[in-house]
Motif scaffolding. Sequence first.
Motif, mmCIF file in Angstrom:
data_model
loop_
_atom_site.group_PDB
_atom_site.id
_atom_site.type_symbol
_atom_site.label_atom_id
_atom_site.label_comp_id
_atom_site.label_asym_id
_atom_site.label_seq_id
_atom_site.Cartn_x
_atom_site.Cartn_y
_atom_site.Cartn_z
ATOM 1 N N HIS A 1 34.463 45.938 38.580
ATOM 2 C CA HIS A 1 33.216 46.589 38.995
ATOM 3 C C HIS A 1 32.096 46.321 38.012
ATOM 4 O O HIS A 1 30.932 46.341 38.344
ATOM 5 C CB HIS A 1 33.410 48.103 39.111
ATOM 6 N N ARG A 2 32.474 46.151 36.747
ATOM 7 C CA ARG A 2 31.419 45.846 35.771
ATOM 8 C C ARG A 2 31.951 44.848 34.750
ATOM 9 O O ARG A 2 33.155 44.766 34.509
ATOM 10 C CB ARG A 2 30.936 47.114 35.081
ATOM 11 N N ASP B 1 26.053 41.180 28.499
ATOM 12 C CA ASP B 1 24.698 41.472 28.975
ATOM 13 C C ASP B 1 23.731 40.313 28.749
ATOM 14 O O ASP B 1 22.937 39.979 29.625
ATOM 15 C CB ASP B 1 24.151 42.734 28.286
ATOM 16 N N THR C 1 31.602 36.495 35.220
ATOM 17 C CA THR C 1 30.182 36.751 34.995
ATOM 18 C C THR C 1 29.305 36.039 36.023
ATOM 19 O O THR C 1 28.383 36.624 36.591
ATOM 20 C CB THR C 1 29.785 36.330 33.564
ATOM 21 N N PHE D 1 29.603 37.597 39.376
ATOM 22 C CA PHE D 1 28.885 38.874 39.352
ATOM 23 C C PHE D 1 27.390 38.629 39.608
ATOM 24 O O PHE D 1 26.783 39.274 40.453
ATOM 25 C CB PHE D 1 29.115 39.545 37.991
ATOM 26 N N LYS E 1 25.058 39.523 43.098
ATOM 27 C CA LYS E 1 23.831 40.339 43.053
ATOM 28 C C LYS E 1 22.665 39.589 43.701
ATOM 29 O O LYS E 1 21.881 40.156 44.449
ATOM 30 C CB LYS E 1 23.434 40.661 41.602
ATOM 31 N N ASP F 1 39.297 49.380 30.440
ATOM 32 C CA ASP F 1 38.607 49.523 31.715
ATOM 33 C C ASP F 1 39.532 49.184 32.874
ATOM 34 O O ASP F 1 39.574 49.872 33.885
ATOM 35 C CB ASP F 1 37.411 48.545 31.736
#
Length: 352
Positions: A7-8, A13, A48, A51, A55, A190
Motif C-alpha cells: 500500500h505504501r 520519497d 516504486t 507505484f 498514480k 509493515d
Amino acid sequence: MPTWTPHRILFRDDEIAQISINLGYSLIGSTPSHMLILGLPGTGKTATVLFVINKLKEKIRAENIEDVLISYTISGRTSYSTLVELASDIDIYLPTRGYSFKEAWKKFKEEIRDKIFIAVIDEIDLLILNGGRDILYYLSRTPKMSIIGISNILNVLDLIKDPRVRSSFSPQILVFNKYNAEQLRGILEDRVKEAFYSGVVEEGAIALSSALSAQRGGDARFALDLMLKAGEKAVIEGKDKIDESLIYDVVDDVETLHVKRAIEKLPLAHRYLLSIIAANQGLSPSEIYEIYNRNAPSPLTRRRLSSFLSELELFGIIRIERRGRGRGRGIEYSVFLTEPQLKRMLEDISLS
Ligand SMILES: Nc1ncnc2c1ncn2[C@@H]1O[C@H](COP(=O)(O)OP(=O)(O)OP(=O)(O)O)[C@@H](O)[C@H]1O
Ligand SMILES: [Mg+2]
C-alpha cells in the motif's frame, strides 16, 4: 508474497519525487526524458515505478487526458516480443508472428498516432543481453516517446554495443541505494502487519531477517522471502510463532532460491558457458573457448565468448583471476564460480 503490491513505499520519497516529476511532464504535453533506474536486486525499483505509474494512470483517467499512454512490461527475449507486450498493455494487439520487427513497429506507430508514449521496460538488461537493440533504437529515436528502463546491473549501459543505440539513448540516471538493516526492518514490519496475525512474528525474527538481508546487499526481497518460508515452515510444523530459529532454518533454502532465479533468467549461451565453468574451475578463457565450441549447439567467436565472460563477471556469478606471468610475458586468466554452492545449483538447471 513478493508479488503483492504494498500500500505504501517506505524510504523512497526522493526517488518517487524524481520519477513523478519526469513522468508528470506528460500531463502538460511534454515528453518525459528517457530514464534509467538502477540499483541492486530488491532495492524497490519495480515496486516504486509501479507505484508512480499507477498514480499517474489514475490521474490520467480522472482528468480524461487522452494523449498520454503508459505501458509497463518486463523485457522479453527479443525486440519483437517486447514490443508485443508493451502494445498489449495499452490494448493494442500486434500479431505475435508473421511480421518483421519493422512491420510491427509501423503498425504500432499508426495506432499510437501522435500521443505521448511512455514505455517502461523492466529488467532491460535481459533485452540488451539478448541483442534486442531494434526496439531501443526505434523508441529512443521517435519523437514523443520515452523509455523508462529498469535494471539491477549497475553498468548496464556498457552492455549496449550498438553505436546507433548508444548515441540516441542517453537517459537520465536514477540510482536506488541499497537498504540498511534499519530500513529493511521498517519494510518487513509493515509487511508482517499485513501478512500475519498480530503477535505471531517475534521481534527477534524481524531483526534477524533484516540483518541477514542487509549483509546480502540490502535486498528487501530476500527479507520477505525469509519471512514467507519461515511462515510456511511454521505451518508445516504446527508452530504458532515465528522466532529466530525458524529464520535460521530457512536461510539456506532462500539463498539457493535467489541464485537459481538469477541464473534461470540468463540467455541459453550464458547458462551453457556457466555449466562448463562449473565443471572445470580455474580454466583459462582459451580452454573454455575450446570446450564450448566442441560441444555447443552453435559455436561462438572468441570475441563473443569473451564478452559473455565479462557479462557473467558483471553479474557476480563468476570471478576472473588475473595473474602476471612475469615481466613481459603477459597476464594469465583463470575463471572460477564465485560461490562453491553454485555448482550444485547449475547441475539442477536444465539447459533447454
Ligand atoms: N520501500 C519499500 N517499501 C515497501 N516494500 C518494498 C520496498 N522496497 C521493496 N519492497 C518490496 O520488496 C520486494 C522487492 O522489491 P522490488 O521488486 O521493487 O525490487 P527491485 O529493485 O525491482 O529488484 P530486482 O532488481 O531484483 O527486480 C517487493 O515485494 C517489494 O514490494
Ligand atoms: Mg524489479
